[in-house]
Design a protein around this motif. Structure first.
Motif, PDB file in Angstrom:
ATOM      1  N   ILE A   1       0.833  -1.202   0.000  1.00  0.00           N
ATOM      2  CA  ILE A   1       0.000   0.000   0.000  1.00  0.00           C
ATOM      3  C   ILE A   1       0.868   1.252   0.000  1.00  0.00           C
ATOM      4  N   LEU A   2       1.959   1.228   0.778  1.00  0.00           N
ATOM      5  CA  LEU A   2       2.819   2.404   0.868  1.00  0.00           C
ATOM      6  C   LEU A   2       3.450   2.730  -0.482  1.00  0.00           C
ATOM      7  N   ASP A   3       3.912   1.702  -1.199  1.00  0.00           N
ATOM      8  CA  ASP A   3       4.542   1.941  -2.502  1.00  0.00           C
ATOM      9  C   ASP A   3       3.549   2.538  -3.492  1.00  0.00           C
ATOM     10  N   ILE A   4       2.329   2.009  -3.477  1.00  0.00           N
ATOM     11  CA  ILE A   4       1.298   2.560  -4.370  1.00  0.00           C
ATOM     12  C   ILE A   4       1.001   4.004  -3.993  1.00  0.00           C
ATOM     13  N   GLY A   5       0.899   4.264  -2.681  1.00  0.00           N
ATOM     14  CA  GLY A   5       0.617   5.629  -2.231  1.00  0.00           C
ATOM     15  C   GLY A   5       1.703   6.604  -2.640  1.00  0.00           C
ATOM     16  N   LEU A   6       2.969   6.203  -2.483  1.00  0.00           N
ATOM     17  CA  LEU A   6       4.069   7.091  -2.871  1.00  0.00           C
ATOM     18  C   LEU A   6       4.047   7.349  -4.373  1.00  0.00           C
ATOM     19  N   ALA A   7       3.740   6.310  -5.158  1.00  0.00           N
ATOM     20  CA  ALA A   7       3.631   6.507  -6.606  1.00  0.00           C
ATOM     21  C   ALA A   7       2.496   7.474  -6.932  1.00  0.00           C
ATOM     22  N   TYR A   8       1.406   7.378  -6.157  1.00  0.00           N
ATOM     23  CA  TYR A   8       0.270   8.279  -6.373  1.00  0.00           C
ATOM     24  C   TYR A   8       0.674   9.722  -6.068  1.00  0.00           C
ATOM     25  N   ILE A   9       1.397   9.936  -4.979  1.00  0.00           N
ATOM     26  CA  ILE A   9       1.838  11.299  -4.637  1.00  0.00           C
ATOM     27  C   ILE A   9       2.741  11.852  -5.744  1.00  0.00           C
ATOM     28  N   ASN A  10       3.685  11.037  -6.217  1.00  0.00           N
ATOM     29  CA  ASN A  10       4.578  11.485  -7.293  1.00  0.00           C
ATOM     30  C   ASN A  10       3.795  11.836  -8.551  1.00  0.00           C
ATOM     31  N   HIS A  11       2.795  11.027  -8.840  1.00  0.00           N
ATOM     32  CA  HIS A  11       1.965  11.290 -10.027  1.00  0.00           C
ATOM     33  C   HIS A  11       1.235  12.628  -9.896  1.00  0.00           C
ATOM     34  N   LEU A  12       0.668  12.892  -8.724  1.00  0.00           N
ATOM     35  CA  LEU A  12      -0.049  14.154  -8.519  1.00  0.00           C
ATOM     36  C   LEU A  12       0.903  15.348  -8.610  1.00  0.00           C
ATOM     37  N   VAL A  13       2.098  15.184  -8.066  1.00  0.00           N
ATOM     38  CA  VAL A  13       3.086  16.272  -8.137  1.00  0.00           C
ATOM     39  C   VAL A  13       3.473  16.536  -9.585  1.00  0.00           C
ATOM     40  N   GLU A  14       3.672  15.463 -10.357  1.00  0.00           N
ATOM     41  CA  GLU A  14       4.026  15.636 -11.773  1.00  0.00           C
ATOM     42  C   GLU A  14       2.909  16.333 -12.541  1.00  0.00           C
ATOM     43  N   LYS A  15       1.659  16.066 -12.140  1.00  0.00           N
ATOM     44  CA  LYS A  15       0.520  16.720 -12.804  1.00  0.00           C
ATOM     45  C   LYS A  15       0.348  18.173 -12.365  1.00  0.00           C
ATOM     46  N   GLY A  16       0.950  18.527 -11.256  1.00  0.00           N
ATOM     47  CA  GLY A  16       0.785  19.883 -10.736  1.00  0.00           C
ATOM     48  C   GLY A  16      -0.342  20.015  -9.729  1.00  0.00           C
ATOM     49  N   ASP A  17      -0.930  18.893  -9.317  1.00  0.00           N
ATOM     50  CA  ASP A  17      -1.998  18.923  -8.301  1.00  0.00           C
ATOM     51  C   ASP A  17      -1.345  18.883  -6.914  1.00  0.00           C
ATOM     52  N   TYR A  18      -0.699  19.987  -6.558  1.00  0.00           N
ATOM     53  CA  TYR A  18       0.106  19.995  -5.329  1.00  0.00           C
ATOM     54  C   TYR A  18      -0.748  19.895  -4.072  1.00  0.00           C
ATOM     55  N   ASP A  19      -1.897  20.571  -4.072  1.00  0.00           N
ATOM     56  CA  ASP A  19      -2.735  20.544  -2.869  1.00  0.00           C
ATOM     57  C   ASP A  19      -3.283  19.141  -2.624  1.00  0.00           C
ATOM     58  N   ILE A  20      -3.729  18.479  -3.687  1.00  0.00           N
ATOM     59  CA  ILE A  20      -4.248  17.113  -3.527  1.00  0.00           C
ATOM     60  C   ILE A  20      -3.124  16.186  -3.075  1.00  0.00           C
ATOM     61  N   ALA A  21      -1.944  16.351  -3.678  1.00  0.00           N
ATOM     62  CA  ALA A  21      -0.803  15.512  -3.295  1.00  0.00           C
ATOM     63  C   ALA A  21      -0.470  15.703  -1.817  1.00  0.00           C
ATOM     64  N   ALA A  22      -0.489  16.953  -1.356  1.00  0.00           N
ATOM     65  CA  ALA A  22      -0.183  17.224   0.054  1.00  0.00           C
ATOM     66  C   ALA A  22      -1.244  16.619   0.965  1.00  0.00           C
ATOM     67  N   ARG A  23      -2.501  16.732   0.553  1.00  0.00           N
ATOM     68  CA  ARG A  23      -3.575  16.184   1.372  1.00  0.00           C
ATOM     69  C   ARG A  23      -3.485  14.659   1.460  1.00  0.00           C
ATOM     70  N   LYS A  24      -3.082  14.022   0.374  1.00  0.00           N
ATOM     71  CA  LYS A  24      -2.958  12.565   0.383  1.00  0.00           C
ATOM     72  C   LYS A  24      -1.809  12.104   1.275  1.00  0.00           C
ATOM     73  N   CYS A  25      -0.837  12.982   1.511  1.00  0.00           N
ATOM     74  CA  CYS A  25       0.291  12.609   2.378  1.00  0.00           C
ATOM     75  C   CYS A  25      -0.192  12.194   3.761  1.00  0.00           C
ATOM     76  N   GLN A  26      -1.230  12.853   4.271  1.00  0.00           N
ATOM     77  CA  GLN A  26      -1.732  12.523   5.609  1.00  0.00           C
ATOM     78  C   GLN A  26      -2.117  11.054   5.704  1.00  0.00           C
TER      79      GLN A  26
END
Length: 829
Positions: A369-394
């Protein structure tokens, strides 16, 4: 050799993926892998012609007449050269050499049971072999004469087979053939386009021939319809056409897996060629079907294969499907949750992949789950969805402090520290102070309001407070009047317990939290010289606070501090007086002038409620300022009621107030003065007539009215006097009736009480002789007198009543007239 096999396997997977991308964006239902090891060795020398699956073993037949027993990995476990029934878990065997080629063989599904030792073979005819009670095998012909039998499927008590004419079903229990399903397209050579059979369950047979699919249901015939017919019959419940030629069928729950042979026309040469076989999952309907998924498979040598070269076998209960071609065996299996997550990640559907992993975390083996989550955060950052990426970090990073710090530095590199700041952990875990300070500095450089918000929301122990204080002070050197920075600095001082500096800033800013700060940290000693500032800021809150904490700041100290601000002094003393009329009694004299100057409406209530106010001083001030109402009150309170009444009449000219004043004083001389003053003023006379009826006899006023004087509303006033008089009479009569009724009721109650008996026993004594009131010998006559006061006497112990006073009274109570001590009972025997 191993490298070639690896390349071929990759080629199979790549072609499958390409097909998916070309035809549909939907997730495939199956995944594929090539069966290697022993299978590869066999198919390099020979060609596969058929396969059957049982338990965890595979039986592979070749063109050279060999049969290989394989495990599920494709390893060879045994080899046979003739038709042989061989027990996998027992030592029994059957060997037989036939005089004609055998095309197909099927064993009873319950062959392991001693009563089910049966199997059938198909060639020119269908033979049934059974073991007799002497352990000998006997054969019988079930069918012949309609060409070669190329397909046989046995399920329960039913055997289905296909020859050149169609499909037959035989009931092994009744020894009857129950149906014949003819083939539809007789133009197709049965040896090139053989029939495919599979049982979905014990009564449902699926037939695929050419491009036609039929689903047949075996049903019991009603007893009334049987006559000479078989006990069962077959009904075709669904029939439809497919796009390609069918090479194999297999059930998948309520769906159907179809292996198809495909021919396509070249755009360049316009000639037909053999394309890759297809494995489709379809949903059968009554007269058509719905395609669920479709995959094209690149098997070895597919360009040279015909429809008859492909076979589809399946393992019941495991959803494993084997696609057999002359040079290849491919295993298809349902995709598991790991495969589903792979597909989602490939399609960049990270949120769905994360949700699927969380739901099935106990079942997934290849993903975390952690690896998938980290990949998801990287994907959001690459897309420029910084707020969503930050919120998913929690959710994704949880309590992993190291990962949190890594992600913060990553956000710093892309200049998005502000995006992650609202979601940083503040308790469990706690990051390094440097992380929080780095974010605070970022806000301090560009967003004062955001900086202030973080200071309010973050606990002060997350970062080095002195570092942040110095940074704020440096910024204030450039903008010393910035209210946001000043307020934030005060909060930082508070976190650092530097309450004095914080208080000064709050007072300078006139901030509402100043009172909360004083209360919370008990800063009363610091505000003794700042009372005027507090009062100027919010006099109501300041006064309440000072009065609530008199033990910390005395009344005397507050009054002294406010000496130069009498208007604030009045506010403080007024509230003090409202709370307690006696606490500030030493300042009541001062308050008279304060009320007169700043709050006249509350002067009269103050004079009425204060018992410590010097009346002479108050009268002097009121007379100087011509405060008539207050002067009237003071005169009356000092006993000079006639002067007060005179002032009302002469200064206020208010007869109602004069009458009210006379009523309050209830003094006959005042009424006389009022009448004398009013006798020559008709409006005053009207007022008197309307109001004095219950206090003074109206006749006294009426007799003094001069004849001929016009009095406004005289008639109404006289009528009101009469009505008032009648009302008084009615009230008196009503009161009299109530009094009489109450007296009678109480008299009856007293009579009932006095009529009640009184308990007399051996414990009672005579109050005169002090001997028991009852004689020891109950047979002797006796006489006892009991009074209402409950004192008891022997009759002979009481004095003899005289002629002048015949009534008897209790000697103890010394009653001299009838009353509570009167005798109520005389006992005789």
């Amino acid at each position: 050799m191993a490298e070639a096999e690896e390349q071929e396997t990759e080629s199979l997977e790549e072609s499958t993926d390409e097909s998916e991308e070309e035809e549909s964006e939907e997730e495939p239902k199956l995944k594929y892998e090539r069966l290697s090891n022993g299978v590869t060795e066999i198919l390099q020398k020979d060609a596969a012609s058929c396969m059957t699956v049982h338990d965890k073993f595979l039986a592979l037949g070749t063109h050279y007449g060999k049969v290989y027993l394989l495990d599920v990995q494709g390893n060879i476990t045994q080899k046979f050269d003739v038709v042989q029934v061989f027990g996998l878990y027992s030592g029994e065997e059957f060997h037989e050499t036939f005089d004609c080629p055998i095309k197909i063989i099927a064993v009873h599904p319950q062959y392991v049971r001693s009563s089910c030792k049966q199997f059938v073979t198909g060639g020119k005819k269908l033979l049934l072999f059974e073991r007799s009670w002497m352990s000998r095998w006997k054969s019988s012909v079930l069918h012949e004469g309609e060409g070669n039998i190329r397909s046989v499927k046995w399920r329960g008590h039913l055997i289905a087979w296909a020859n050149n004419m169609g499909v037959k079903i035989f009931d092994i229990t009744s020894k009857q053939r129950i149906t014949n399903v003819p083939r539809d397209d007789i133009s197709l050579r049965p040896d090139m386009y053989p029939c495919s059979l599979c049982w979905k369950d014990n009564v449902t047979l699926i037939i695929g021939w050419g491009t036609s699919v039929k689903i047949c249901s075996v049903k019991e015939r009603h007893a009334s319809e049987m006559r000479d017919l078989p006990s069962r019959y077959v009904e075709i419940v669904s029939q439809f056409e497919t796009e390609f030629y069918i090479s194999g069928l297999a059930p998948l729950c309520d769906q159907l897996v179809v292996l198809s042979y495909v021919k396509e026309v070249s755009e360049k040469t316009e000639r037909e060629y053999c394309a890759r076989p297809r494995l489709d999952i379809i949903q059968p309907l009554a007269e058509t079907c719905e395609e669920i998924s479709s995959d094209a498979l690149t098997v070895r040598g597919f360009q040279e294969n015909e429809c008859r070269d492909y076979h589809l076998e399946y393992s019941e209960g495991e959803s494993l499907f084997y696609i057999v071609s002359p040079r290849d065996v491919v295993v298809a299996k349902e995709r598991d949750q790991d495969d589903h997550i792979d597909w989602l990640l490939e399609k960049k559907k990270y949120e769905e992949a994360l949700m699927a992993a969380e739901i099935s975390q106990r079942n997934i083996k290849r993903h975390k789950i952690l690896d998938i989550g980290l990949a998801y955060i990287n994907h959001l950052v690459e897309k420029g969805d910084y707020d969503i990426a930050a919120r998913k970090c929690q959710k994704i990073l949880g309590k992993n402090a190291a990962l949190w710090e890594y992600e913060v530095y990553k956000f710093k590199e892309i200049g998005q520290l502000k995006a992650i700041s609202p979601y940083l952990p503040r308790g469990d875990p706690v990051l390094k102070p440097l992380i929080y300070e780095m974010i605070l500095h970022e806000f301090l450089e560009s967003d004062y309001e955001g900086f202030a918000t973080l200071i309010r929301e973050w606990p002060g122990d997350l970062y080095n407070n002195s570092v942040i204080v110095q940074a704020v002070r440096d910024h204030l050197k450039k903008d010393s009047q910035n209210r946001t920075l000043l307020k934030t600095l005060a909060e930082l001082y508070t976190y650092d317990k530097n309450y004095g500096n914080a208080l000064e800033i709050y007072l300078t800013l006139r901030h509402k939290d100043v009172f909360q700060l004083i209360h919370k940290h008990n800063l009363f000693s610091s505000i003794k010289d700042k009372i005027v500032l507090l009062m100027d800021f919010d006099s109501e809150k300041a006064v309440d606070m000072l009065l609530d904490n008199e033990d910390k700041i005395s009344i005397k100290k507050v009054v002294e501090e406010l000496e130069d601000r009498p208007e604030l002094q009045h506010v403080y003393l007024h509230k003090l007086f409202k709370r307690d009329h006696h606490k500030g009694q030493r300042y009541h004299e001062k308050q008279i002038s304060l009320y007169a100057e700043y709050d006249r409406p509350n002067l009269l209530p103050f004079l009425r409620d204060s018992t410590h106010c010097p009346l002479e001083k108050a009268l002097e001030i009121c007379q100087q300022r011509n405060f008539v109402e207050e002067t009237v009150y003071l005169l009356s309170r000092m006993g000079n009621s006639r002067s007060a009444l005179k002032m009302i009449m002469e200064e206020l000219h208010d007869v109602d107030k004069a009458i009210e004043f006379a009523k309050e004083q209830d003094d006959g001389e005042l009424w006389e003065d009022l009448i004398l003053y009013s006798i020559d003023k008709p409006p005053f006379i009207t007022g008197l007539l309307n109001n004095i009826g219950t206090h003074v006899d109206p006749i006294l006023l009426i007799h003094r009215i001069k004849e001929g004087m016009e009095i406004p509303n005289l008639r109404d006033s006289l009528v009101k006097i009469l009505q008032d008089y009648n009302l008084q009479i009615l009230l008196r009569e009503g009161c009299k009736k109530i009094l009489v009724a109450d007296s009678l009721s109480l008299l009856k109650k007293m009579h009932r009480t006095q009529m009640k008996g009184v308990l007399v026993d051996e414990e009672n004594i005579c109050e005169s002789c002090l001997s028991p009131i009852l004689p020891s010998d109950a047979a002797k006559p006796f006489s006892v007198v009991i009074f209402h006061c409950r004192h008891m006497f022997h009759k002979e112990c009481l004095p003899v009543p005289s002629m002048a006073s015949p009534a008897q009274f209790c000697n103890i109570c010394s009653a001299k007239h009838r009353g509570p001590g009167s005798a109520i009972l005389e006992m005789k025997k």
